[in-house]
Every structure is written in structure tokens, then in C-alpha cells.
Write a protein that holds these residues in place. Structure first.
Motif, mmCIF file in Angstrom:
data_model
loop_
_atom_site.group_PDB
_atom_site.id
_atom_site.type_symbol
_atom_site.label_atom_id
_atom_site.label_comp_id
_atom_site.label_asym_id
_atom_site.label_seq_id
_atom_site.Cartn_x
_atom_site.Cartn_y
_atom_site.Cartn_z
ATOM 1 N N PRO A 65 0.806 -1.223 0.000
ATOM 2 C CA PRO A 65 0.000 0.000 0.000
ATOM 3 C C PRO A 65 0.841 1.278 0.000
ATOM 4 O O PRO A 65 0.457 2.269 -0.632
ATOM 5 N N SER A 68 1.962 1.819 -3.426
ATOM 6 C CA SER A 68 0.799 2.173 -4.247
ATOM 7 C C SER A 68 0.365 3.609 -4.009
ATOM 8 O O SER A 68 -0.052 4.300 -4.948
ATOM 9 N N TYR A 147 -0.008 -7.068 -6.180
ATOM 10 C CA TYR A 147 -1.022 -6.337 -5.420
ATOM 11 C C TYR A 147 -1.111 -4.879 -5.874
ATOM 12 O O TYR A 147 -2.200 -4.302 -5.942
ATOM 13 N N CYS A 148 0.052 -4.279 -6.160
ATOM 14 C CA CYS A 148 0.055 -2.876 -6.577
ATOM 15 C C CYS A 148 -0.750 -2.668 -7.851
ATOM 16 O O CYS A 148 -1.262 -1.556 -8.078
ATOM 17 N N LEU A 151 -4.110 -2.034 -6.453
ATOM 18 C CA LEU A 151 -4.161 -1.062 -5.364
ATOM 19 C C LEU A 151 -3.967 0.369 -5.868
ATOM 20 O O LEU A 151 -4.593 1.305 -5.366
ATOM 21 N N ARG A 154 -7.099 2.194 -6.927
ATOM 22 C CA ARG A 154 -7.898 2.620 -5.771
ATOM 23 C C ARG A 154 -7.369 3.920 -5.185
ATOM 24 O O ARG A 154 -8.140 4.795 -4.775
ATOM 25 N N THR A 204 -6.236 0.748 0.999
ATOM 26 C CA THR A 204 -5.467 -0.242 0.246
ATOM 27 C C THR A 204 -4.804 -1.253 1.177
ATOM 28 O O THR A 204 -4.628 -2.418 0.808
ATOM 29 N N VAL A 207 -7.391 -3.824 1.951
ATOM 30 C CA VAL A 207 -7.573 -4.703 0.786
ATOM 31 C C VAL A 207 -6.423 -5.694 0.688
ATOM 32 O O VAL A 207 -6.627 -6.893 0.452
ATOM 33 N N ALA A 208 -5.186 -5.209 0.866
ATOM 34 C CA ALA A 208 -4.018 -6.085 0.753
ATOM 35 C C ALA A 208 -3.989 -7.126 1.869
ATOM 36 O O ALA A 208 -3.625 -8.283 1.640
#
Length: 272
Positions: A65, A68, A147-148, A151, A154, A204, A207-208
Motif C-alpha cells: 500500500p 501504491s 497487489y500494486c 491497489l 484505488r 489499500t 484490501v491487501a
């Protein structure tokens, strides 16, 4: 105009019912599944794999995150300066990753960055070892990189309205008074968008922390994180439903703590 208390209660009733049915009741059932007078939680505390999973979850839920937020903020800052038409077109393209499931994202990264992926073979033409390069996507760093992918959009969606509505004349005024471009950015823009940055990071991060499909398809159980620990505890080879329920409560508590931190820090910034 102040509404009567009874009317306020009546208006909030649908939200209270929704919260009770879709949060409180499932949570009560989940806590009940742990059973055994809390023995499931004691088993988690004594399990070194759980602590490794919690550590891996917190590291992954912080680093990915954070990266991101940095990239997403820069992208949102660029989009905010574009004309409306171009901005909407690029924003549509940036939002596409949010429509894909975690499995699709994982397999897409394997096809591009895996041992026989396009990017890996391209680097092999330049002399890189495809076995080494292709193995990186199956590591914790590779998982954070994947993941990025979903993310960053978002972060852009959270930050773009803030930056679009920011009055850039404040920056011009600061520069006209002798401040440099970076000093104006640091002292004028950044303090005003910090609450949104905190909210974007916490969103984020939540979410992660809870992501499951991408991690399972990309790294299997090679990386120790709580969602994959849950999978291992409900699989046929190691079924332990009470411990899985306890781990899910811990995972949800971590996500709630992250979102609560966002609200607390945002409130402090607004009062400050």
C-alpha cells in the motif's frame, strides 16, 4: 433544522438492520465457531506458523500500500492537470484492473513475468537468466508487485477528486512570495491532502491484508500470510475449523484496526 430523535432513529433503522444482518450476526456465528472456551485462540498463540503469517500479512499490508500510495498520488496529480476529456478516458483505463478477479490478475502476471512469460523472455534476450527472473514473481516481493496492480487504481480514485478540487492559486501565491516549487508542494499542497493520503493508504492496506485469490494462485502456500493460513486450516489435509474461525476473527480485527486508524488520524487532521 433539527430532526426529532424518533425520526432520526427511524431513518437510521435500515442501516442498523443491515449492520446487524450482514455484520453482527455473521461475526457472532464466526466467534461461536471458535468454541472450546477459547482453546482455538490458544492454539493460534502457540502456533509459530500463525505468528509468521501475521508478520507476513503486516509487512505485505504495509509495503505494497505504501508503494501504491506514492505511485497513485503521482498519477492522480498528473491526471488532475489534464483536460476533462483526456482525464476521463485515462481514468477509465486505470479503473479496468478493478474489474478483474484476483485469479485473473495472478495468471496474467504469471503469463507476463513467469518463467516463460513475455517480459522474462525479453530479458533473456538481453542475457538475463529466465529461471532467476521468472522466479521473482512467486516471491513475497512479486506478490506485493502484483497487489500494486489493483491497489494503485484505488489510490487514484481516492486522490483524484481531492486534487481536482484543490485551488492551485494557493501554490501560485506561495511561489510569488518566494517559495520554490518543491517548498510550495510540501508546505501548501501536501498538508491539505494528507487526510486523503491516509485514507487511501488504510483502504489499500485493508484490501491487501484480506486479499486471497491473487496470493493463492500466485504463490500457493509458499508465502506465510493469514489468508493462506486460513486456506491451509480448512483444506482437506489439515482441517481445523475452530482455529480457522479464530484466525479469521484476528484477520478481521486487523482490517478493522487499520480502517479505525484511518478514521482517527483523519479526525485529528480535521480538528488540527
Amino acid at each position: 433544522m433539527t430532526l426529532p430523535p424518533r425520526l432520526l432513529i427511524l431513518l437510521s433503522l435500515p442501516a442498523l438492520v443491515t449492520m446487524a444482518v450482514f455484520f453482527v450476526l455473521p461475526l457472532a456465528v464466526l466467534v461461536g465457531e471458535t468454541g472450546e472456551g477459547g482453546a482455538a485462540y490458544l492454539r493460534l498463540v502457540d502456533d509459530p506458523v500463525f505468528w509468521q503469517g501475521l508478520k507476513g500479512t503486516l509487512v505485505l499490508g504495509t509495503v505494497a500500500p505504501a508503494l501504491s500510495v506514492v505511485v497513485g498520488f503521482c498519477v492522480a496529480l498528473h491526471l488532475a492537470r489534464l483536460p476533462e476529456g483526456r482525464r476521463q478516458g485515462l481514468l477509465f483505463l486505470l479503473s479496468l484492473p478493478l474489474t478483474f478477479s484476483g485469479l485473473i490478475v495472478a495468471y496474467g502476471f504469471i503469463l507476463v513475468f513467469g518463467r516463460a512469460g513475455f517480459f522474462t523472455l525479453l530479458l533473456a534476450e538481453l542475457g538475463a537468466d529466465p529461471a532467476v527472473v521468472g522466479a521473482m514473481i512467486f516471491t513475497p516481493a512479486g506478490l506485493g508487485f502484483a497487489y500494486c496492480y489493483y491497489l494503485i487504481p484505488r489510490v487514484v480514485l481516492v486522490m483524484l477528486p481531492v486534487l481536482v478540487n484543490f485551488d492551485t492559486r494557493q501554490m501560485d501565491a506561495a511561489e510569488s512570495l518566494g517559495a520554490g516549487r518543491f517548498a510550495a508542494f510540501r508546505d501548501v499542497l501536501l498538508p491539505q491532502v494528507t487526510p486523503a493520503l491516509i485514507a487511501a493508504f488504510c483502504l489499500t492496506a485493508a484490501v491487501a491484508i484480506g486479499a486471497y485469490g491473487t496470493a493463492l494462485a500466485l504463490v500457493g502456500t509458499q508465502v506465510q500470510i493469514l489468508p493462506l493460513l486460513l486456506f491451509s486450516k480448512i483444506s482437506e489435509t489439515g482441517a481445523d475449523l475452530p482455529a480457522a474461525a479464530a484466525a479469521s476473527v484476528v484477520l478481521m480485527a486487523v482490517c478493522c484496526a487499520v480502517m479505525g486508524l484511518a478514521e482517527a488520524l483523519g479526525g485529528l487532521r480535521r480538528r488540527g
